[in-house]
Each structure stands twice: as C-alpha cells, then as structure tokens.
Write an enzyme that holds these catalytic residues in place. Structure first.
Site, short mmCIF file in Angstrom:
data_model
loop_
_atom_site.label_atom_id
_atom_site.label_comp_id
_atom_site.label_asym_id
_atom_site.label_seq_id
_atom_site.Cartn_x
_atom_site.Cartn_y
_atom_site.Cartn_z
N GLU A 178 0.83 -1.22 0.00
CA GLU A 178 0.00 0.00 0.00
C GLU A 178 0.85 1.26 0.00
O GLU A 178 0.55 2.23 -0.69
CB GLU A 178 -0.95 0.01 1.22
CG GLU A 178 -1.95 -1.14 1.26
CD GLU A 178 -3.02 -1.05 0.17
OE1 GLU A 178 -3.03 -0.08 -0.60
OE2 GLU A 178 -3.84 -1.99 0.09
N GLU A 446 -11.86 0.84 -10.43
CA GLU A 446 -11.51 -0.08 -11.53
C GLU A 446 -12.36 0.08 -12.79
O GLU A 446 -11.83 0.03 -13.92
CB GLU A 446 -11.55 -1.54 -11.04
CG GLU A 446 -10.44 -1.90 -10.06
CD GLU A 446 -10.66 -1.38 -8.65
OE1 GLU A 446 -11.81 -0.98 -8.34
OE2 GLU A 446 -9.70 -1.35 -7.84
C1 DMJ Z 1 -6.20 0.59 -4.94
O1 DMJ Z 1 -5.42 0.77 -3.85
C2 DMJ Z 1 -5.45 -0.06 -6.05
O2 DMJ Z 1 -6.11 0.15 -7.26
C3 DMJ Z 1 -5.27 -1.54 -5.84
O3 DMJ Z 1 -4.67 -2.15 -6.95
C4 DMJ Z 1 -6.59 -2.20 -5.58
N1 DMJ Z 1 -7.32 -1.55 -4.55
C5 DMJ Z 1 -7.45 -0.13 -4.56
C6 DMJ Z 1 -8.62 0.40 -5.36
O4 DMJ Z 1 -9.70 -0.37 -5.42
#
Ligand code: DMJ
Length: 547
Positions: A178, A446
């Site tokens: 993260e 997404e």
């Molecule tokens: C984000 O932190 C990134 O896109 C990760 O790849 C997946 N989760 C979240 C968004 O949904």
C-alpha cells in the site's frame, strides 16, 4: 457520318471496354468511377454535362415558388450553422464534464482540508479523520491528480505540506504494497509531471525505508515494515504474504533504481518476479493468493481469482513488460499464459443477458463470483492489445467492459456492489445478484479506469457516457454536503444507501483522475504511449528504447 461514328467509338473505348461477340456489343464500365460523362451533339462538338446540369438546376430553381425557395435556403442555413456548431457543442460538453470532475475534486478536497488535513483519510460524516500509516496518505495520493486537473492553488498548498510537514522518520508500521503504490508511486509520478526535486527526494527516502521488507529467508518480502526502526515482519497470524502484494511493487522500485542509478531496488523486486515465474502450483498461468516468506512457495493452493489478493499480479506482468520497452519475454509469456488461463477456467456467460464475466475456481469448483476489483481487467486487456497483443484480447475487453458497466447499471443506485454473483441457471430473470454482505461501494476506481482505456483506444463515446452516469450517481448517493464523499453500505437502497463515513485515498488518487482522463478528448493528456499507470493510477514513464 462514318467519321463521326469512328470518333464516337474512340471516346467510348476510352471509358468502356467494348467486346464484340457474334455481332453483339457488350460494354463494360471501368472499375474506377472517375470518368466524366460526355454527350456528343449533332454538330460533333461536346457539351460538358455538368454545365448542362447546372443550367437545368437553375431553371428548376426559378420555377419554384418564393416560399419553396425560402424553405430550401433556410434548411441549408440550418445545416451550415449545425455543421459549425456541432464541434463547438462537443467541445463544450467535454469541457463541462471535465469541469464537473474538477468540481467533485474540489468538494472532496474541501472536506479533507477542513477536517483531515495532513491525516490519512477523511471521515466526512463525523467531520474527522482516520489514520492508517499517519503519513498524509490522501494528500500524497492526490498530488498528481491535482496537477493533471490543473488545480494549481490546491497543489501548491499540498506541496507546502510535503515540504514542511511530511516526515518518514516515524516509528510506524506500514504495509509494503500500500505504501509503495500510493506513496512511492504518488511521489515518483508527481516528480515526473512537475520536475520538482522535492518529490524525488521524498521518494528516495520512503523507498529506502521500505527495503528491510526484503530481508527474508526466501527474498519474498514481508507484508509490513516499520519505516522508523528499519524492521519488517509478516502479519501476526501467518508468515505468508499476498501474491498480488509482492508482485505489484515492481514498477515503482524499478523506476526508483532508474532515477537514483542504484540497482538495489530493482534487483530486490525482480528477484520476486523471477521466483514466482518458476514456482509450481499455478493453474494454466493463474496464481494462488498466498506465498510463504520463509520457503518462497505458494500456500493455500487451489483457489484462483482475478479479484482480491491476485488481481494486480496480472496487471503488473503486462505493465512491467511495457515499462521496460517490451524486451522482458518472461513477463510477456506469463501474461499471455494467464489470459489463456482466464479464458479456459474463469470465463462464463450469465443468464438471461449473456454477460461475459470472470468467476473464481476453488479446488476445481467454479464459483460465479466477481469482485469489482476484477474490473481492472478490460482496461489491462485493451492496453495489451494496443501494444500488439492478440486482437481477441480487445474483443474480450469489450465484453467485460459491458459487464462491469452492468454491475453499476443494474443496481438501484446505479453504483456497483463490492462483489457480484452472476446467475447461470436457465429461467433466471436477473444477471447480477448481490449478497447482503457484499452490498457496499468503497468509491473504487476499476470500472472508470477501464472505461478510460476503452475510450482512449476505441473513441467510442458510449464509454464516456457510461462514465458520466457513474459520476452522477456518485454525486447523488455518496457526496456529503459539508465536504467529501463517503463509502456506502447499500447500493440496492437509494432511499438509504447508508453512508460508512470514510473517503478512501484512492477516490482522489484514482477514481477522479480516471474520470477526468476519460472525459478528456486529448490523447496526449498522459499519453499511453509515454506513460504506464501504476495500480494506484500514478503515471510513470515508459523507458526510452535506448535505456
Ligand atoms: C487501490 O489501492 C489499487 O487500485 C489496488 O490495486 C486495488 N485496490 C485499490 C482500489 O480499489
């Protein structure tokens, strides 16, 4: 006369092929229709038929009544004005959508600034903040979005905070993945967009503080690092790391090596890829969700998903290949194999509408469950096709894009749930079903991300229109009047979507940025031939071929 007839035949031969067969003449027109038709007058002189046509039109025009002439002139004027105004209208409508995104950003920023400044996340309902790493996560995640949206004042204030208040010298545990995708990725991309060395210095600082995560027996990194103490560890309950996490930090560390000239970052993350490439336990290129940091082997085998814990493994295979100039064949091979694995094992159609969806495989059993997270896939497939991968990837991208849109459109709020279940039995009347525990929406990016790629590559306006609908529904159901947007608990109840009191940093870092890029008609605004987006929507340069 004979002379005239001979002349006439000569001309006809130039424009038609004349075959004479048993006294009959067959005339074949030329294949290209670029001849001018000429009439031969009695005297043997030619009259341009266009001129004759013009004269006859003028005669007809004069025969019309005054009313008829006025009507025709009016219609022509109208067409002319529309022809001029239509592009202007298109420009204005694009501009008003871009402004709507800027407005949404300013509103979100207002909440963050008033109630959570310098903290990780805004809690817009309680007008307070939440802390995860204590590093101003939302602010850093949003830096390049502000730059791209042209929000100069907001950017300047945020830069001031980074310069004066951001310190990584803190006794705090952060998640390697993260903090890499949001903080390291955010700083690197802001450095590239602005050229401001402040951001590169901060990126070097956090990057080097994350390195202890790789000090494991297997070289597969731990999930957590204490950036103040320089120690790292797995979660309390296991020595496993998540496969998506250890394979989705490569774009950022590889770029850090390129910028600093120090190969240690790149070597650490490429070692992970090398090991995962060779590991047993994949099914047709699909990976399990966990990997052990002691022995470097996959654990909890038998479950295959493109959703949580595996998603960005696939995304980063393709994106590293693109970042590095399309020469790292192992990455490409693994990506192509995985797409075939998805087609073979996870792709099905729903009833009644026949939507193509990506389900999951659990110890040989198929489950028609699809996380919203999987909606990164249409965009990634389209990106691969843009860089020369098989055209059927684009076809699949189009089908999955429709499905991801339907995950929004079929809900009462017009917002997607976190997880959808697709109906496959005959006689079902609804494609998408949602379990009570899965009805939340976290303002995830997404689908908007994929809409952006699909629009960039196809120029099909329907993708912009779908995105516009989604933005309006975010405004309707998740906007908090006093500032900020909030996650909601129930996308099926427009009367009470039940706010959660949290604005995720990725709403500013990703969702709003992708909306803006989707509504822009300028393909050079972060050109996809020059930049590759990390999984948190931070654009990093595609390396020049010479490097
Ligand atoms: C984000 O932190 C990134 O896109 C990760 O790849 C997946 N989760 C979240 C968004 O949904």
């Amino acid at each position: 006369s004979a002379a005239l007839e001979g002349h006439r035949t000569k001309i006809l031969r130039r424009f038609f092929l004349i075959y004479e067969q048993s006294g009959e003449r067959i005339m074949l027109p030329p294949s290209r229709r670029d001849f001018v038709s000429l009439t031969l007058s009695e005297s043997g002189s030619y009259t341009d038929s266009k001129q004759w046509h013009r004269q006859s039109c003028w005669r007809k025009w004069k025969q019309l009544s005054r009313l008829q002439r006025s009507l025709i002139l009016f219609t022509l004027m109208l067409l002319l004005v529309c022809g001029i105004l239509f592009p202007v209208f298109l420009f204005l409508s694009a501009e008003s959508r871009l402004e709507a995104v800027r407005e949404a950003f300013r509103h979100a920023w207002k909440g963050y600034k008033n109630f959570a400044w310098g903290h990780d996340e805004l809690k817009p309902i309680s007008k307070s903040h939440g802390e995860w790493f204590g590093l101003g996560l939302t602010l850093i995640d949003a830096l390049d979005t502000m730059w791209i949206l042209g929000l100069k004042e907001e950017f300047a204030e945020a830069r001031e905070w980074v310069a004066r208040a951001l310190s990584f010298d803190k006794n705090v545990d952060v998640n390697l993945f993260e903090s890499t995708i949001r903080i390291l990725g955010g700083l690197l991309s802001t450095y590239h967009l602005t050229g401001d060395s402040l951001f590169l210095e901060k990126a070097k600082d956090i990057g080097s503080r994350l390195m202890p995560a790789f000090n494991t027996a297997s070289k597969i990194p731990y999930s957590d690092v204490n950036i103040g103490k320089g120690t790292a560890h797995p979660p309390q309950w296991t020595s496993d790391s998540t496969v998506a996490e250890v394979t989705s930090i490569q774009l950022e560390f590889r770029e850090l090596s390129r910028l600093t000239g120090d190969p240690k970052y790149k070597l650490a993350v490429m070692e992970v890829m090398k090991q995962v490439h060779k590991l047993d336990g994949k099914q047709d290129g699909l990976v399990p969700m966990f990997i052990n940091t002691n022995n470097g082997l996959f654990t909890h085998q038998g479950i295959y998903t493109l959703g949580a814990r595996a998603d960005s493994y696939y995304e980063y295979l393709l994106k590293q290949w693109i970042q590095g100039g399309k020469t790292e064949n192992e990455l490409l091979d693994d990506y192509l194999l995985a797409v075939e694995g998805v087609k073979k094992n996870l792709l099905k159609k729903s009833t009644p509408s026949g939507l193509t969806f990506v389900g999951e495989l659990s110890h040989g059993y198929f489950s028609p469950k699809m996380d919203h997270l999987v909606c990164f896939l249409p965009g990634t497939l389209a990106l691969g096709a843009h860089f020369g991968l098989p055209a059927d990837h684009m076809e699949l991208a189009k089908q999955l894009m429709e499905t991801c849109y339907q995950m929004y459109a079929q809900m009462e709020t017009g917002l997607s749930p976190e997880i959808a279940h697709f109906n496959m039995h005959e006689g079902s009347t609804q494609d998408v079903e949602v379990k009570i525990a899965d009805r939340h929406n976290l303002l995830r990016p997404e689908t908007v991300e994929s809409l952006f790629y699909m629009y960039r590559f196809t120029k099909d306006k329907k993708y912009q229109q779908w995105g516009w609908e989604i933005l309006q529904n975010f405004n309707k159901y998740t906007r908090v009047p006093t500032g900020g947007y909030t996650s909601i608990n129930n996308v099926r109840d427009p009367a009470n979507p039940n706010p959660r009191d949290k604005m995720e940093s990725f709403f500013l870092g990703e969702t709003l940025k992708y909306f803006y890029l989707l509504f822009s008609n300028d393909p050079n605004l972060i050109s996809l031939d020059k930049y590759i987006f990390n999984t948190e929507a931070h654009p990093l340069p595609i390396w020049p071929q010479s490097e």
